[in-house]
Design an enzyme around this catalytic site. Structure first.
Site, PDB file in Angstrom:
ATOM      1  NE  ARG A 123      -4.180  -1.657   0.250  1.00 46.34           N
ATOM      2  CZ  ARG A 123      -4.258  -2.742  -0.525  1.00 46.34           C
ATOM      3  NH1 ARG A 123      -3.296  -3.012  -1.400  1.00 46.34           N
ATOM      4  NH2 ARG A 123      -5.302  -3.545  -0.448  1.00 46.34           N
ATOM      5  CG  HIS A 155      -3.433  -1.278  -6.543  1.00 47.38           C
ATOM      6  ND1 HIS A 155      -3.788  -0.581  -5.414  1.00 47.38           N
ATOM      7  CD2 HIS A 155      -3.436  -2.588  -6.173  1.00 47.38           C
ATOM      8  CE1 HIS A 155      -4.011  -1.428  -4.415  1.00 47.38           C
ATOM      9  NE2 HIS A 155      -3.797  -2.658  -4.871  1.00 47.38           N
TER      10      HIS A 155
HETATM   11  P1  NDP Z   1      -1.020 -11.165   5.711  1.00 54.48           P
HETATM   12  O1  NDP Z   1      -2.008 -10.566   6.628  1.00 54.48           O
HETATM   13  O2  NDP Z   1      -1.116 -12.610   5.391  1.00 54.48           O
HETATM   14  O3  NDP Z   1       0.459 -10.924   6.285  1.00 54.48           O
HETATM   15  C1  NDP Z   1       0.873  -9.705   6.786  1.00 54.48           C
HETATM   16  C2  NDP Z   1       2.328  -9.799   7.229  1.00 54.48           C
HETATM   17  O4  NDP Z   1       2.741  -8.497   7.678  1.00 54.48           O
HETATM   18  C3  NDP Z   1       2.532 -10.759   8.402  1.00 54.48           C
HETATM   19  O5  NDP Z   1       3.761 -11.403   8.297  1.00 54.48           O
HETATM   20  C4  NDP Z   1       2.512  -9.811   9.596  1.00 54.48           C
HETATM   21  O6  NDP Z   1       3.224 -10.251  10.723  1.00 54.48           O
HETATM   22  C5  NDP Z   1       3.209  -8.611   9.019  1.00 54.48           C
HETATM   23  N1  NDP Z   1       2.883  -7.412   9.802  1.00 54.48           N
HETATM   24  C6  NDP Z   1       1.667  -6.871  10.032  1.00 54.48           C
HETATM   25  N2  NDP Z   1       1.775  -5.809  10.847  1.00 54.48           N
HETATM   26  C7  NDP Z   1       3.085  -5.687  11.142  1.00 54.48           C
HETATM   27  C8  NDP Z   1       3.836  -4.795  11.952  1.00 54.48           C
HETATM   28  N3  NDP Z   1       3.250  -3.809  12.644  1.00 54.48           N
HETATM   29  N4  NDP Z   1       5.171  -4.976  12.033  1.00 54.48           N
HETATM   30  C9  NDP Z   1       5.782  -5.994  11.362  1.00 54.48           C
HETATM   31  N5  NDP Z   1       5.128  -6.876  10.579  1.00 54.48           N
HETATM   32  C10 NDP Z   1       3.807  -6.717  10.473  1.00 54.48           C
HETATM   33  O7  NDP Z   1      -1.037 -10.284   4.371  1.00 54.48           O
HETATM   34  P2  NDP Z   1      -0.800 -10.760   2.865  1.00 54.48           P
HETATM   35  O8  NDP Z   1       0.560 -11.339   2.753  1.00 54.48           O
HETATM   36  O9  NDP Z   1      -1.943 -11.572   2.393  1.00 54.48           O
HETATM   37  O10 NDP Z   1      -0.882  -9.353   2.097  1.00 54.48           O
HETATM   38  C11 NDP Z   1      -0.011  -8.285   2.384  1.00 54.48           C
HETATM   39  C12 NDP Z   1      -0.544  -7.013   1.752  1.00 54.48           C
HETATM   40  O11 NDP Z   1      -0.366  -7.029   0.341  1.00 54.48           O
HETATM   41  C13 NDP Z   1      -2.055  -6.796   1.887  1.00 54.48           C
HETATM   42  O12 NDP Z   1      -2.392  -6.307   3.160  1.00 54.48           O
HETATM   43  C14 NDP Z   1      -2.343  -5.802   0.796  1.00 54.48           C
HETATM   44  O13 NDP Z   1      -2.248  -4.489   1.283  1.00 54.48           O
HETATM   45  C15 NDP Z   1      -1.228  -6.046  -0.217  1.00 54.48           C
HETATM   46  N6  NDP Z   1      -1.757  -6.532  -1.495  1.00 54.48           N
HETATM   47  C16 NDP Z   1      -1.471  -5.832  -2.646  1.00 54.48           C
HETATM   48  C17 NDP Z   1      -1.915  -6.263  -3.868  1.00 54.48           C
HETATM   49  C18 NDP Z   1      -1.537  -5.563  -5.121  1.00 54.48           C
HETATM   50  O14 NDP Z   1      -2.045  -5.910  -6.195  1.00 54.48           O
HETATM   51  N7  NDP Z   1      -0.665  -4.580  -5.097  1.00 54.48           N
HETATM   52  C19 NDP Z   1      -2.749  -7.477  -3.993  1.00 54.48           C
HETATM   53  C20 NDP Z   1      -2.975  -8.139  -2.740  1.00 54.48           C
HETATM   54  C21 NDP Z   1      -2.499  -7.670  -1.536  1.00 54.48           C
HETATM   55  P3  NDP Z   1       2.792 -11.600  11.483  1.00 54.48           P
HETATM   56  O15 NDP Z   1       3.329 -12.698  10.603  1.00 54.48           O
HETATM   57  O16 NDP Z   1       3.483 -11.524  12.768  1.00 54.48           O
HETATM   58  O17 NDP Z   1       1.290 -11.584  11.576  1.00 54.48           O
END
Ligand code: NDP
Length: 319
Positions: free
Chosen positions: A234, A282
């Site tokens: 994002r 995007h």
């Molecule tokens: P998940 O919810 O599966 O994973 C999120 C990861 O980020 C986890 O490892 C989590 O840690 C980590 N995280 C969250 N908050 C923090 C923090 N404060 N500090 C450190 N690490 C943190 O998400 P996805 O992998 O499914 O997707 C990631 C993002 O990709 C989505 O939220 C979306 O915004 C973006 N996206 C973009 C697309 C595009 O076309 N450009 C398409 C699809 C998604 P933990 O493992 O500890 O929970």
């Protein structure tokens, strides 16, 4: 569950997205659940008949009068546009799509972008524009350090694929992770170390109150001089003005940006004209109806039977 061995699905599913193909989603859902009625939000319907919502960025007030709503399915992996909404009906679970094909599509984009830097392709693109045969000996993949911020469904998959290419991959998440071949770090205390090691930084975090603006000017400056940034998560995770300044000054060597603070990226934004920036609108990954409909159908059946859905979003955590 086979159609003949389960109770009929009650109520209808409403669909809203300005980006996704309604017909494809309706057909994919009905291929899984032939008795499920699917209506587009713009078509005539009785709000009281709606039990399930399959939506992406539905307008404000969308859920008004849907008194029998049981499940909201976010048509994508990122849930930042829905968790903060004030018009959400209380107690109705929100789920998101976590589809291996979506993860593979995302990993394909990340691999392309990271290998482009690891193989110095922007350097050769510039040389070609000058009509110059500019030999530069390839670096060995192990010499290139790639840091992946976010090791969730998409981030962990991409990190593994990068590692399979022999790149030296570090990962960072909130809670500790253990992924073979990846040097995993967790928590804010380790972020600066991770950044200072990254020749290529891949941003794959969800946008939450904790991560908004995480990559501010000071943190971006911690990247080694000449590092490249790939943001597929994002735009608001990164201070875009600082990013632009650092790309201009050469502190950052390049950026591949699929997401922006404002989308569409406004005409005239300096990023458009920067030679060291690659912009895509995007689309690094999208949910694929035939592939994701099954998990949505399973959740429809689960909530129909009074069971909690899987892939439920933790609204308090923000992802
Ligand atoms: P998940 O919810 O599966 O994973 C999120 C990861 O980020 C986890 O490892 C989590 O840690 C980590 N995280 C969250 N908050 C923090 C923090 N404060 N500090 C450190 N690490 C943190 O998400 P996805 O992998 O499914 O997707 C990631 C993002 O990709 C989505 O939220 C979306 O915004 C973006 N996206 C973009 C697309 C595009 O076309 N450009 C398409 C699809 C998604 P933990 O493992 O500890 O929970």
């Amino acid at each position: 569950m086979h159609a003949s061995s389960r109770p009929a699905v009650s109520g209808a599913m409403i669909f809203y997205s300005d980006f996704d193909d309604y017909t494809a989603w309706r057909d994919a859902m009905q291929a899984c659940l032939p008795d499920l009625r699917v209506v587009h939000a713009n078509d005539a319907h009785d709000p009281a008949d709606i039990h399930y919502a399959l939506i992406w960025k539905a307008p404000s007030g969308f859920f008004n009068r849907m008194k029998n709503l049981r499940l909201i399915v976010n048509l994508g992996a990122g849930v930042d546009s829905i968790v903060g909404r004030e018009d959400l009906p209380a107690e109705v679970p929100i789920t998101r799509i976590t589809d291996p094909n979506m993860a593979r599509m995302m990993a394909g984009y990340v691999l392309f972008a990271a290998l482009r830097y690891a193989r110095d392709i922007p350097y050769f693109e510039a040389a070609q524009r000058r009509g110059e045969w500019a030999y530069r000996h390839p670096r060995s993949p192990e010499a290139v350090r790639v840091a992946v911020l976010g090791l969730g469904e998409l981030g962990a998959y991409a990190a593994r694929e990068l590692s399979r290419q022999g790149l030296n991959v570090l990962g960072w998440s909130r809670s500790p992770r253990n992924i073979e071949g990846i040097e995993c770090h967790a928590g804010m205390a380790s972020l600066d170390t991770v950044l200072s090691c990254a020749d290529i930084l891949v941003v794959m975090l969800p946008l939450t109150p904790q991560t908004r603006g995480l990559l501010n000017r000071e943190r971006l400056q911690r990247l080694p001089r000449g590092a490249a940034l790939i943001n597929v998560a994002r735009g608001a995770l990164v201070d875009q003005a600082a990013l632009t300044d650092l790309l201009r000054s050469g502190h950052l060597g390049g950026a591949t940006l699929d997401v922006f603070e404002r989308e569409p990226l406004p005409p005239g934004d300096p990023l458009w004209a920067m030679e060291n920036v690659l912009i895509t609108p995007h689309l690094a990954s999208v949910a694929i109806p035939a592939s994701a409909a099954g998990q949505i159908a399973d959740n429809v059946l689960r909530v129909s039977q009074g069971l909690p859905p899987v892939n439920r979003v933790d609204a308090a955590r923000g992802y």
